[in-house]
Design an enzyme around this catalytic site. Sequence first.
Site, PDB file in Angstrom:
ATOM      1  N   LYS A 202      48.380  35.716  41.153  1.00 57.21           N
ATOM      2  CA  LYS A 202      47.159  36.116  40.458  1.00 57.21           C
ATOM      3  C   LYS A 202      47.016  35.269  39.201  1.00 57.21           C
ATOM      4  O   LYS A 202      47.879  35.281  38.315  1.00 57.21           O
ATOM      5  CB  LYS A 202      47.190  37.599  40.089  1.00 57.21           C
ATOM      6  CG  LYS A 202      45.908  38.080  39.423  1.00 57.21           C
ATOM      7  CD  LYS A 202      45.956  39.572  39.165  1.00 57.21           C
ATOM      8  CE  LYS A 202      44.678  40.071  38.522  1.00 57.21           C
ATOM      9  NZ  LYS A 202      44.712  41.533  38.269  1.00 57.21           N
ATOM     10  N   ARG A 212      35.508  43.504  35.641  1.00 58.83           N
ATOM     11  CA  ARG A 212      35.837  44.291  34.454  1.00 58.83           C
ATOM     12  C   ARG A 212      34.667  45.166  34.034  1.00 58.83           C
ATOM     13  O   ARG A 212      34.858  46.274  33.522  1.00 58.83           O
ATOM     14  CB  ARG A 212      36.292  43.366  33.326  1.00 58.83           C
ATOM     15  CG  ARG A 212      37.648  42.727  33.632  1.00 58.83           C
ATOM     16  CD  ARG A 212      38.058  41.654  32.658  1.00 58.83           C
ATOM     17  NE  ARG A 212      39.327  41.045  33.081  1.00 58.83           N
ATOM     18  CZ  ARG A 212      39.748  39.871  32.702  1.00 58.83           C
ATOM     19  NH1 ARG A 212      39.020  39.151  31.840  1.00 58.83           N
ATOM     20  NH2 ARG A 212      40.903  39.385  33.136  1.00 58.83           N
ATOM     21  N   LYS A 225      44.816  37.779  29.215  1.00 66.57           N
ATOM     22  CA  LYS A 225      45.943  38.141  30.083  1.00 66.57           C
ATOM     23  C   LYS A 225      46.813  36.929  30.417  1.00 66.57           C
ATOM     24  O   LYS A 225      47.518  36.919  31.418  1.00 66.57           O
ATOM     25  CB  LYS A 225      45.416  38.825  31.349  1.00 66.57           C
ATOM     26  CG  LYS A 225      44.570  40.055  31.030  1.00 66.57           C
ATOM     27  CD  LYS A 225      44.208  40.871  32.263  1.00 66.57           C
ATOM     28  CE  LYS A 225      43.399  42.104  31.880  1.00 66.57           C
ATOM     29  NZ  LYS A 225      43.150  43.002  33.030  1.00 66.57           N
ATOM     30  N   LYS A 256      44.738  35.253  44.224  1.00 69.23           N
ATOM     31  CA  LYS A 256      43.538  35.732  43.529  1.00 69.23           C
ATOM     32  C   LYS A 256      43.325  34.895  42.284  1.00 69.23           C
ATOM     33  O   LYS A 256      44.261  34.755  41.491  1.00 69.23           O
ATOM     34  CB  LYS A 256      43.703  37.211  43.164  1.00 69.23           C
ATOM     35  CG  LYS A 256      42.493  37.817  42.455  1.00 69.23           C
ATOM     36  CD  LYS A 256      42.762  39.264  42.087  1.00 69.23           C
ATOM     37  CE  LYS A 256      41.545  39.855  41.373  1.00 69.23           C
ATOM     38  NZ  LYS A 256      41.775  41.240  40.921  1.00 69.23           N
ATOM     39  N   SER A 282      34.982  39.072  42.001  1.00 68.74           N
ATOM     40  CA  SER A 282      33.645  39.466  41.554  1.00 68.74           C
ATOM     41  C   SER A 282      32.800  38.287  41.090  1.00 68.74           C
ATOM     42  O   SER A 282      31.606  38.203  41.402  1.00 68.74           O
ATOM     43  CB  SER A 282      33.766  40.478  40.421  1.00 68.74           C
ATOM     44  OG  SER A 282      34.509  39.935  39.335  1.00 68.74           O
ATOM     45  N   TYR A 321      33.527  41.783  48.792  1.00 66.64           N
ATOM     46  CA  TYR A 321      32.428  42.742  48.643  1.00 66.64           C
ATOM     47  C   TYR A 321      31.365  42.524  49.712  1.00 66.64           C
ATOM     48  O   TYR A 321      30.498  43.375  49.917  1.00 66.64           O
ATOM     49  CB  TYR A 321      31.824  42.598  47.239  1.00 66.64           C
ATOM     50  CG  TYR A 321      32.853  42.766  46.157  1.00 66.64           C
ATOM     51  CD1 TYR A 321      33.313  44.026  45.799  1.00 66.64           C
ATOM     52  CD2 TYR A 321      33.410  41.658  45.514  1.00 66.64           C
ATOM     53  CE1 TYR A 321      34.290  44.178  44.827  1.00 66.64           C
ATOM     54  CE2 TYR A 321      34.385  41.802  44.540  1.00 66.64           C
ATOM     55  CZ  TYR A 321      34.827  43.063  44.205  1.00 66.64           C
ATOM     56  OH  TYR A 321      35.804  43.222  43.251  1.00 66.64           O
TER      57      TYR A 321
END
Length: 332
Positions: A202, A212, A225, A256, A282, A321
């Site tokens: 990731k 988010r 992060k 990811k 996303s 999605y």
Amino acid sequence: MTPINARFPSYRPRRLRRSAALRDMVRETTLTPADFIWPVFVMDGEDGEEAIPSMPGVSRLTVDRVAKAAVEAHALGIPAICIFPYTPLSARTADCAMAWDMDNIANRAIRAVKAAVPGMAVMTDIALDPYNIDGQDGFVEDGYVVNDRTVEALVKMALAQAESGADILGPSDMMDGRIGAMRQALESEGHQHVAILSYSAKYASAFYGPFRDAVGASAALKGDKTTYQIDPGNGDEALRMIARDLDEGADMVMVKPGMAYLDICHRVKAEFGVPTFAYQVSGEYAMLQAAAANGWLDGKKVMMESLLAFKRAGCDGILTYFAPEASRLLQG
């Protein structure tokens, strides 16, 4: 592989592109609804939904509507649904205790989906960011996300989700040692059958912004992060993280984001030969939807092309999605 072909005009590659039937016969990579895991966002309430502006076509759903959506997805041939909770800022805490509460919104959704569609696999997310007042995937001490204390909390979260009926746990936190700790706890608590699909590679990506928004973390997040997610410039490190998680007990691994990291997907599958997944995140979803809405791209065609690219790169499946829409197209 070294193809051996006759010279032109004996060899005319266009012969096999001449018709749809011929193209179908020799296509090397195909998609089916069984290739998809559908990520859904669950919120508190009853019989409601809220559109997510930064993710056109995606909404947060109440538990009852998530269960109904799972029934529809199963009918389309989608084998798994992945549950992400939306938590408003007012409900977030520094101790993140809601993360392992048996009655939190995610665990209620797991039980609802399993009751409505027992044959559908339910995947979860394991990370503290939906519950953390700091919006980070772990506990923050003196401005730093600490590892070992976070792992202890993630294990409690994993056990609560397993007890709620989850089939697949998805640790997305990138803390060191968390897969081994979870696997040991699952074995000792009688959850040997629960699979782990680890977010092993990731990246600290800018493509996560709309997600988010969807889980209510944008306003909460303090800092970034980069101290625990992989630097986007590193490929060998990703393979080391895959090897580590497999050694600790992961059953499947994930890369990811997906579209910007297809080279990593290919390397992982070629190196390890294990079930390999990618997350069409996303931001990747949103940019395709935005371009389609503006008439710059053919939305359906780029959707299917982007999904096919994951399979061609070596992925066994894709979190996307687009799962319901793509499945309807594939079913004709």
